[in-house]
Enzyme design. Structure first.
Site, short mmCIF file in Angstrom:
data_model
loop_
_atom_site.label_atom_id
_atom_site.label_comp_id
_atom_site.label_asym_id
_atom_site.label_seq_id
_atom_site.Cartn_x
_atom_site.Cartn_y
_atom_site.Cartn_z
N HIS A 1 -14.42 1.28 -0.47
CA HIS A 1 -13.53 0.21 -0.43
C HIS A 1 -12.09 0.80 0.45
CE1 HIS A 1 -15.32 -2.40 -3.85
NE2 HIS A 1 -15.72 -3.34 -2.21
N ASP B 1 -7.88 5.49 -4.55
CA ASP B 1 -7.26 6.62 -4.61
C ASP B 1 -8.52 8.12 -5.16
OD1 ASP B 1 -7.48 5.46 -8.60
OD2 ASP B 1 -8.88 7.41 -7.74
N SER C 1 -14.90 -4.33 -14.03
CA SER C 1 -15.13 -5.67 -13.33
C SER C 1 -16.34 -6.67 -14.18
CB SER C 1 -13.58 -6.91 -14.01
OG SER C 1 -13.43 -6.88 -12.55
N GLN D 1 -15.58 2.01 -5.74
CA GLN D 1 -14.66 0.66 -5.33
C GLN D 1 -12.99 1.34 -5.70
OE1 GLN D 1 -16.26 -2.99 -7.41
NE2 GLN D 1 -16.33 -1.83 -9.08
N ASN E 1 -17.04 0.81 -20.32
CA ASN E 1 -16.35 0.28 -20.47
C ASN E 1 -15.64 -0.24 -21.48
OD1 ASN E 1 -15.47 -1.41 -17.51
ND2 ASN E 1 -15.30 -3.22 -19.18
N TYR F 1 0.40 -1.50 -0.04
CA TYR F 1 -0.02 -0.16 -0.46
C TYR F 1 0.77 1.27 0.19
CZ TYR F 1 -3.95 -2.60 -0.01
OH TYR F 1 -4.96 -3.77 -0.28
C1 BV8 Z 1 -17.43 -8.35 1.68
C2 BV8 Z 1 -9.83 -2.85 -1.99
C3 BV8 Z 1 -19.02 -9.27 2.87
C4 BV8 Z 1 -8.11 -2.59 -1.82
C5 BV8 Z 1 -11.00 -4.62 -3.05
C6 BV8 Z 1 -18.24 -15.19 -3.85
C7 BV8 Z 1 -19.50 -14.62 -4.22
C8 BV8 Z 1 -19.65 -13.82 -4.54
C9 BV8 Z 1 -18.80 -12.84 -3.40
C10 BV8 Z 1 -17.75 -13.33 -3.00
C11 BV8 Z 1 -17.64 -15.59 -3.05
N1 BV8 Z 1 -16.39 -15.42 -2.71
C12 BV8 Z 1 -15.98 -14.50 -1.18
C13 BV8 Z 1 -16.60 -13.46 -2.15
C14 BV8 Z 1 -16.37 -12.09 -1.24
C15 BV8 Z 1 -15.70 -10.78 -2.27
C16 BV8 Z 1 -15.72 -11.17 -3.55
O1 BV8 Z 1 -16.64 -10.42 -3.92
N2 BV8 Z 1 -15.20 -12.14 -3.89
C17 BV8 Z 1 -14.93 -12.42 -5.71
C18 BV8 Z 1 -13.10 -12.40 -5.90
C19 BV8 Z 1 -15.87 -13.31 -5.56
N3 BV8 Z 1 -15.99 -9.64 -1.67
C20 BV8 Z 1 -15.14 -9.26 -0.43
O2 BV8 Z 1 -14.62 -9.67 0.33
C21 BV8 Z 1 -16.33 -7.90 0.00
N4 BV8 Z 1 -16.41 -7.71 1.52
O3 BV8 Z 1 -18.26 -9.28 0.83
O4 BV8 Z 1 -18.26 -8.77 2.98
C22 BV8 Z 1 -19.23 -9.13 4.57
C23 BV8 Z 1 -20.04 -9.72 5.29
C24 BV8 Z 1 -20.73 -9.75 6.55
C25 BV8 Z 1 -20.21 -9.47 7.21
C26 BV8 Z 1 -17.92 -8.84 6.73
C27 BV8 Z 1 -18.13 -9.05 5.63
C28 BV8 Z 1 -15.25 -7.03 0.17
C29 BV8 Z 1 -15.20 -6.60 -1.44
C30 BV8 Z 1 -13.93 -5.54 -1.45
C31 BV8 Z 1 -11.89 -5.79 -1.63
N5 BV8 Z 1 -11.06 -4.97 -1.29
N6 BV8 Z 1 -10.45 -3.40 -3.17
C32 BV8 Z 1 -7.45 -2.37 -2.65
O5 BV8 Z 1 -8.10 -1.86 -3.58
O6 BV8 Z 1 -5.99 -2.99 -2.40
S1 BV8 Z 1 -11.38 -5.05 -4.28
C33 BV8 Z 1 -10.40 -4.24 -6.54
O7 BV8 Z 1 -11.00 -5.64 -6.76
C34 BV8 Z 1 -11.50 -3.04 -5.90
O8 BV8 Z 1 -11.62 -2.30 -5.18
C35 BV8 Z 1 -12.14 -3.22 -6.60
O9 BV8 Z 1 -13.77 -3.65 -5.66
C36 BV8 Z 1 -12.00 -4.82 -7.25
C37 BV8 Z 1 -12.65 -4.86 -8.49
O10 BV8 Z 1 -12.14 -4.14 -9.25
P1 BV8 Z 1 -12.06 -3.67 -10.12
O11 BV8 Z 1 -12.46 -2.08 -10.38
O12 BV8 Z 1 -13.36 -3.59 -11.24
O13 BV8 Z 1 -10.98 -3.32 -11.24
P2 BV8 Z 1 -10.70 -4.39 -12.77
O14 BV8 Z 1 -9.22 -4.04 -12.73
O15 BV8 Z 1 -11.10 -6.10 -11.78
O16 BV8 Z 1 -11.53 -3.77 -13.40
C38 BV8 Z 1 -11.07 -3.11 -14.57
C39 BV8 Z 1 -12.27 -3.07 -14.63
O17 BV8 Z 1 -11.75 -2.05 -16.13
C40 BV8 Z 1 -12.20 -3.95 -16.39
O18 BV8 Z 1 -13.35 -4.72 -16.40
C41 BV8 Z 1 -11.36 -3.10 -17.47
O19 BV8 Z 1 -12.18 -3.51 -18.94
C42 BV8 Z 1 -12.00 -1.88 -17.49
N7 BV8 Z 1 -10.97 -0.96 -17.60
C43 BV8 Z 1 -9.55 -0.94 -18.22
N8 BV8 Z 1 -8.93 0.35 -18.59
C44 BV8 Z 1 -10.88 1.02 -19.29
C45 BV8 Z 1 -11.78 0.20 -19.11
N9 BV8 Z 1 -12.40 1.02 -18.96
C46 BV8 Z 1 -12.63 1.64 -19.09
N10 BV8 Z 1 -11.47 2.84 -19.67
C47 BV8 Z 1 -10.10 2.40 -19.83
N11 BV8 Z 1 -9.00 3.01 -20.00
#
Ligand code: BV8
Length: 229
Positions: A110, A95, A178, A92, A202, A57
């Protein structure tokens, strides 16, 4: 922007900051290719190796000082300033580029790189320095600061406020995410079930694209200024 819209909720993800030079998570070469998510973005990872997490971080916080908001952030800030209705930018991202572009109505579900959370007194403090040197908490002086970001398995911030905003919205717009991480990835389904108009901007189809009334593919730096008008 059609006039009858009175209440907008905008969800942003890493893609809106990509053109500012901030790594996304899942694009090629992204953060999760460089690091094991279990090691750097879970409470267990922090317990196992606090130095690794604090350095991860610190590196991202330092990189933030070297980048600027891009036209997508600027367009949302202009919308925020000019739109007379209700508007909430739920990001999310950890920054501060929405704020540096001038947006005011921003909610970091987040957490934020520029905030530190004390494990001893549970108070948050604005933070722009490093944490890997275990500095004292400004409130209670304990050397117990962690990044104020929501890790996997932790509850995102202000969920009640977000669900209330979605319930009251006429329009839900998702930009640069995503659709891979919940609960954020589920917001479009909630919006659809409530009869809210939904739009996705997106670079490519996301895991949630099929839920949107309309999905426009392209870069945020082009699509967002075009949508805001
Ligand atoms: C919780 C912060 C419950 C830190 C982050 C199974 C099913 C459902 C859920 C779960 C499951 N198993 C586990 C879970 C829960 C889990 C989860 O969802 N896991 C996933 C992997 C399945 N979620 C959690 O744990 C959350 N908490 O559920 O709590 C609970 C209940 C009761 C009591 C306590 C708890 C917490 C999730 C938060 C995690 N922290 N970040 C840090 O930043 O380091 S997650 C991190 O990834 C980001 O914050 C963001 O939220 C997340 C997704 O990332 P994106 O922002 O979408 O980025 P990504 O790279 O994936 O995609 C980028 C997109 O942009 C792409 O589509 C690309 O095409 C596009 N793009 C690229 N360039 C451009 C563009 N678009 C436009 N223009 C461009 N130029």
């Amino acid at each position: 922007m059609t006039q009858e819209i009175r209440n907008i909720v905008i969800l942003t993800g890493a893609g809106i900051s990509a053109e500012s030079g901030i790594d996304t998570f899942r694009s090629a070469g992204g953060l999760w290719e460089q690091h094991n998510v279990e090691d750097v973005a879970t409470p267990e990872g922090f317990t196992r190796s606090p130095e690794l997490v604090l350095n991860f971080y610190d590196m991202r916080r330092e990189a933030l000082g070297k980048v600027q908001p891009n036209p997508a952030h600027d367009a949302l800030a202009r919308l925020d300033a000019e739109f007379g209705g209700e508007l909430l930018i739920v990001t999310q991202n950890v920054d501060d580029l929405h704020e540096r572009a001038g947006a005011k109505r921003v909610l970091h579900m987040h957490g934020e790189l520029k905030s530190a959370l004390c494990l001893a007194c549970e108070m948050r403090s604005p933070w722009d320095a490093t944490l890997s040197d275990r500095p004292a908490c400004p409130v209670c002086q304990a050397p117990s600061l962690r990044p104020d970001v929501v890790w996997f398995g932790e509850m995102p911030y202000q969920m009640d406020r977000i669900y209330r905003a979605i319930r009251e919205a006429d329009l839900f717009v998702s930009i640069g995410t995503s659709g891979a991480v919940y609960p954020a990835a589920g917001f479009v389904q909630d919006a659809r079930n409530l009869g809210v108009q939904t739009l996705e901007l997106n670079l490519e189809r996301s895991e949630g694209s099929h839920w949107f009334h309309e999905s426009r593919l392209g870069s945020a730096g082009e699509l967002v200024p075009e949508w805001v008008g």
